[in-house]
Design an enzyme around this catalytic site. Structure first.
Site, PDB file in Angstrom:
ATOM      1  N   CYS A 119       0.824  -1.223   0.000  1.00  0.00           N
ATOM      2  CA  CYS A 119       0.000   0.000   0.000  1.00  0.00           C
ATOM      3  C   CYS A 119       0.852   1.265   0.000  1.00  0.00           C
ATOM      4  O   CYS A 119       0.368   2.343  -0.331  1.00  0.00           O
ATOM      5  CB  CYS A 119      -0.930  -0.003   1.208  1.00  0.00           C
ATOM      6  SG  CYS A 119      -1.963  -1.465   1.254  1.00  0.00           S
ATOM      7  N   HIS A 260      -3.822   6.955   2.768  1.00  0.00           N
ATOM      8  CA  HIS A 260      -4.144   5.649   2.188  1.00  0.00           C
ATOM      9  C   HIS A 260      -5.512   5.226   2.708  1.00  0.00           C
ATOM     10  O   HIS A 260      -5.808   5.358   3.906  1.00  0.00           O
ATOM     11  CB  HIS A 260      -3.069   4.637   2.609  1.00  0.00           C
ATOM     12  CG  HIS A 260      -3.434   3.233   2.265  1.00  0.00           C
ATOM     13  ND1 HIS A 260      -3.894   2.867   1.025  1.00  0.00           N
ATOM     14  CD2 HIS A 260      -3.429   2.095   3.023  1.00  0.00           C
ATOM     15  CE1 HIS A 260      -4.146   1.572   1.021  1.00  0.00           C
ATOM     16  NE2 HIS A 260      -3.879   1.081   2.216  1.00  0.00           N
ATOM     17  N   ASN A 290     -10.077  -0.616  -0.123  1.00  0.00           N
ATOM     18  CA  ASN A 290      -8.621  -0.486  -0.097  1.00  0.00           C
ATOM     19  C   ASN A 290      -8.058  -0.960  -1.446  1.00  0.00           C
ATOM     20  O   ASN A 290      -8.107  -2.141  -1.761  1.00  0.00           O
ATOM     21  CB  ASN A 290      -8.076  -1.345   1.053  1.00  0.00           C
ATOM     22  CG  ASN A 290      -6.572  -1.240   1.214  1.00  0.00           C
ATOM     23  OD1 ASN A 290      -5.873  -0.724   0.341  1.00  0.00           O
ATOM     24  ND2 ASN A 290      -6.059  -1.730   2.327  1.00  0.00           N
TER      25      ASN A 290
HETATM   26  O1  UT7 Z   1      -3.727  -1.436   3.601  1.00  0.00           O
HETATM   27  C1  UT7 Z   1      -2.782  -2.048   4.401  1.00  0.00           C
HETATM   28  C2  UT7 Z   1      -3.017  -1.767   5.809  1.00  0.00           C
HETATM   29  N1  UT7 Z   1      -4.217  -2.445   6.235  1.00  0.00           N
HETATM   30  C3  UT7 Z   1      -4.828  -2.038   7.279  1.00  0.00           C
HETATM   31  O2  UT7 Z   1      -4.392  -1.071   7.859  1.00  0.00           O
HETATM   32  C4  UT7 Z   1      -6.002  -2.826   7.735  1.00  0.00           C
HETATM   33  C5  UT7 Z   1      -6.014  -2.787   9.211  1.00  0.00           C
HETATM   34  N2  UT7 Z   1      -7.074  -3.577   9.826  1.00  0.00           N
HETATM   35  C6  UT7 Z   1      -8.372  -3.266   9.792  1.00  0.00           C
HETATM   36  O3  UT7 Z   1      -8.818  -2.422   9.056  1.00  0.00           O
HETATM   37  C7  UT7 Z   1      -9.264  -3.987  10.798  1.00  0.00           C
HETATM   38  O4  UT7 Z   1      -8.461  -4.713  11.695  1.00  0.00           O
HETATM   39  C8  UT7 Z   1     -10.320  -4.938  10.170  1.00  0.00           C
HETATM   40  C9  UT7 Z   1     -11.397  -4.129   9.478  1.00  0.00           C
HETATM   41  C10 UT7 Z   1      -9.658  -5.870   9.188  1.00  0.00           C
HETATM   42  C11 UT7 Z   1     -10.987  -5.760  11.238  1.00  0.00           C
HETATM   43  O5  UT7 Z   1     -11.561  -4.919  12.236  1.00  0.00           O
HETATM   44  P1  UT7 Z   1     -11.273  -5.146  13.790  1.00  0.00           P
HETATM   45  O6  UT7 Z   1     -12.070  -4.165  14.494  1.00  0.00           O
HETATM   46  O7  UT7 Z   1      -9.781  -5.124  13.968  1.00  0.00           O
HETATM   47  O8  UT7 Z   1     -11.873  -6.591  14.010  1.00  0.00           O
HETATM   48  P2  UT7 Z   1     -11.162  -7.931  14.512  1.00  0.00           P
HETATM   49  O9  UT7 Z   1     -10.242  -8.463  13.461  1.00  0.00           O
HETATM   50  O10 UT7 Z   1     -10.591  -7.725  15.896  1.00  0.00           O
HETATM   51  O11 UT7 Z   1     -12.403  -8.896  14.612  1.00  0.00           O
HETATM   52  C12 UT7 Z   1     -13.473  -8.647  15.520  1.00  0.00           C
HETATM   53  C13 UT7 Z   1     -14.557  -9.699  15.305  1.00  0.00           C
HETATM   54  C14 UT7 Z   1     -14.034 -11.131  15.256  1.00  0.00           C
HETATM   55  O12 UT7 Z   1     -14.989 -11.947  15.873  1.00  0.00           O
HETATM   56  P3  UT7 Z   1     -14.791 -12.446  17.388  1.00  0.00           P
HETATM   57  O13 UT7 Z   1     -13.492 -13.193  17.392  1.00  0.00           O
HETATM   58  O14 UT7 Z   1     -14.723 -11.184  18.207  1.00  0.00           O
HETATM   59  O15 UT7 Z   1     -15.980 -13.283  17.643  1.00  0.00           O
HETATM   60  C15 UT7 Z   1     -13.990 -11.454  13.800  1.00  0.00           C
HETATM   61  O16 UT7 Z   1     -14.139 -12.818  13.525  1.00  0.00           O
HETATM   62  O17 UT7 Z   1     -15.170  -9.463  14.024  1.00  0.00           O
HETATM   63  C16 UT7 Z   1     -15.186 -10.695  13.274  1.00  0.00           C
HETATM   64  N3  UT7 Z   1     -15.125 -10.376  11.857  1.00  0.00           N
HETATM   65  C17 UT7 Z   1     -16.219 -10.133  11.114  1.00  0.00           C
HETATM   66  N4  UT7 Z   1     -17.517 -10.101  11.415  1.00  0.00           N
HETATM   67  C18 UT7 Z   1     -18.382  -9.802  10.428  1.00  0.00           C
HETATM   68  C19 UT7 Z   1     -14.015 -10.241  11.079  1.00  0.00           C
HETATM   69  N5  UT7 Z   1     -14.380  -9.928   9.824  1.00  0.00           N
HETATM   70  C20 UT7 Z   1     -15.729  -9.847   9.820  1.00  0.00           C
HETATM   71  C21 UT7 Z   1     -16.683  -9.559   8.824  1.00  0.00           C
HETATM   72  N6  UT7 Z   1     -17.981  -9.529   9.160  1.00  0.00           N
HETATM   73  N7  UT7 Z   1     -16.333  -9.265   7.546  1.00  0.00           N
END
Ligand code: UT7
Length: 337
Positions: A119, A260, A290
């Site tokens: 990115c 970004h 993204n």
């Molecule tokens: O471009 C390069 C740089 N990239 C980034 O900077 C991306 C950085 N990361 C993010 O944007 C975020 O971490 C995400 C959007 C990918 C995820 O958000 P989060 O608030 O960090 O969620 P998490 O990964 O901690 O997951 C929280 C919960 C999990 O469930 P449990 O374990 O709490 O039961 C996941 O399984 O959300 C669940 N989950 C979803 N639920 C519904 C993960 N993806 C999804 C989904 N829909 N698509």
């Protein structure tokens, strides 16, 4: 241009292209266990663009590059370097997508190569273009950020498939004697300690292509989302503060903060840390998701096409991605509407 005057590198034009096919959150609800509400709340993304099967990264890039070249008011024969930032090249690992793009545009006998910084690729590329131009080696660099991310996304993995989209952005980085037009500063860094936060494990020398690789899905992007998120906010907040301080520029002097477009919450956190006003922050994440190396030039193009980006406007860019890599840049826009 006389040779004894200092030469500066400036962004003379911008262009972008997004393929027409839209993948909405409602579409994704039918593919994986997710919801529009979750995606919007956690990322700000509402839809993203997806290229057709017969469209390559170079095809997206060519469309963006044509706009950038014509808006710069130069002939393609005046381009002497073609750089393509991408982690979804036409081919792993040769020829470089920049070579394919040069051929498709009819740009002959120029240096052309790809930049792999995920990115951060476009801002990394900006630092390379600047170095070539300010050293007096090149005069007009075609700098592209282009990705067909849909080619490495696993559409059964809800943690990644909701995030990424396809697109391309391009800029002409030219030599100028006018210091006020020149790029002010660029910071670009990396830390391979966190290489496994964001990666496509195969194909490569570690895991060459094989049936096993495909069966295990190693060709798809894997991301430690939450860990990446936390590091992105911390690193970018520090980095943008440093680049402003180093150059004696107050945050309210920034006309356009062009981050970004990975996640609205990351953008908001960095914007809040700088106490930026809403109208200073450029957002396209809701409509394109993204697009990795393409996201910053696509966002710059968005405000250019809306007539909001004027000659001389000061831009602050910041980005964070696989590597891990990160970068920020301060530059005026030196193109005309
Ligand atoms: O471009 C390069 C740089 N990239 C980034 O900077 C991306 C950085 N990361 C993010 O944007 C975020 O971490 C995400 C959007 C990918 C995820 O958000 P989060 O608030 O960090 O969620 P998490 O990964 O901690 O997951 C929280 C919960 C999990 O469930 P449990 O374990 O709490 O039961 C996941 O399984 O959300 C669940 N989950 C979803 N639920 C519904 C993960 N993806 C999804 C989904 N829909 N698509």
């Amino acid at each position: 241009m006389s040779t004894n005057k200092p030469i500066y590198a400036c962004m003379r034009s911008i262009g972008a292209y997004a393929p027409p096919k839209v993948l909405t959150n409602a579409d994704l609800e039918k593919m994986v266990d997710t919801s529009d509400e979750w995606i919007v709340k956690r990322t700000g993304i509402r839809e993203r663009r997806i290229a057709d099967a017969d469209t390559a990264t170079s095809d997206l890039a060519v469309e963006a590059a044509r706009d950038a070249i014509s808006r710069a008011g130069i002939e393609k024969e005046e381009i002497d370097l073609v750089l393509c930032a991408t982690v979804t090249p036409d081919y792993f690992n040769m020829p470089a997508t920049a070579c394919v793009i040069s051929h498709k545009l009819g740009i002959k006998n120029v240096q052309a190569f790809d930049i792999s910084a995920a990115c951060s690729g476009f801002v990394y590329g900006l630092s390379i273009a600047r170095a070539f131009v300010e050293a007096g080696i090149k005069r007009n660099v075609l700098l592209i950020g282009a990705e067909k991310f849909s080619s490495i996304v696993d559409y059964t993995d809800r943690s990644t498939c909701i995030l990424f989209g396809d697109g391309a952005g391009a800029a002409i980085i030219s030599a100028t004697e006018d210091r006020d037009e020149g790029i002010v500063d660029i910071h670009a860094s990396a830390d391979g300690t966190y290489a496994d936060f964001l990666m496509t494990p195969a194909p490569g020398s570690v895991h060459p292509a094989s049936c096993e690789v495909i069966e295990q899905g190693l060709q798809y992007i894997k991301m430690k989302g939450n860990e990446t998120f936390k590091l992105a906010v911390k690193t970018l907040t520090r980095d943008v503060r440093e680049i402003l301080l180093k150059n004696g520029i107050e945050a309210d002097a920034i006309d356009h903060f062009v981050p970004h477009q990975a996640n609205y919450r990351i953008i908001k956190a960095v914007g809040d840390a700088l106490k930026l006003k809403e109208e200073q922050i450029i957002l396209t994440v809701h409509k394109y998701g993204n697009t990795s190396a393409a996201s910053i030039p696509m966002a710059i193009n968005e405000i250019y096409e809306e007539g909001r980006l004027r000659y001389g406007d000061l831009m602050l860019l910041d980005t964070f991605g696989g590597g891990l890599t990160w970068a920020s840049a301060l530059l005026p826009f030196a193109g005309r509407n």
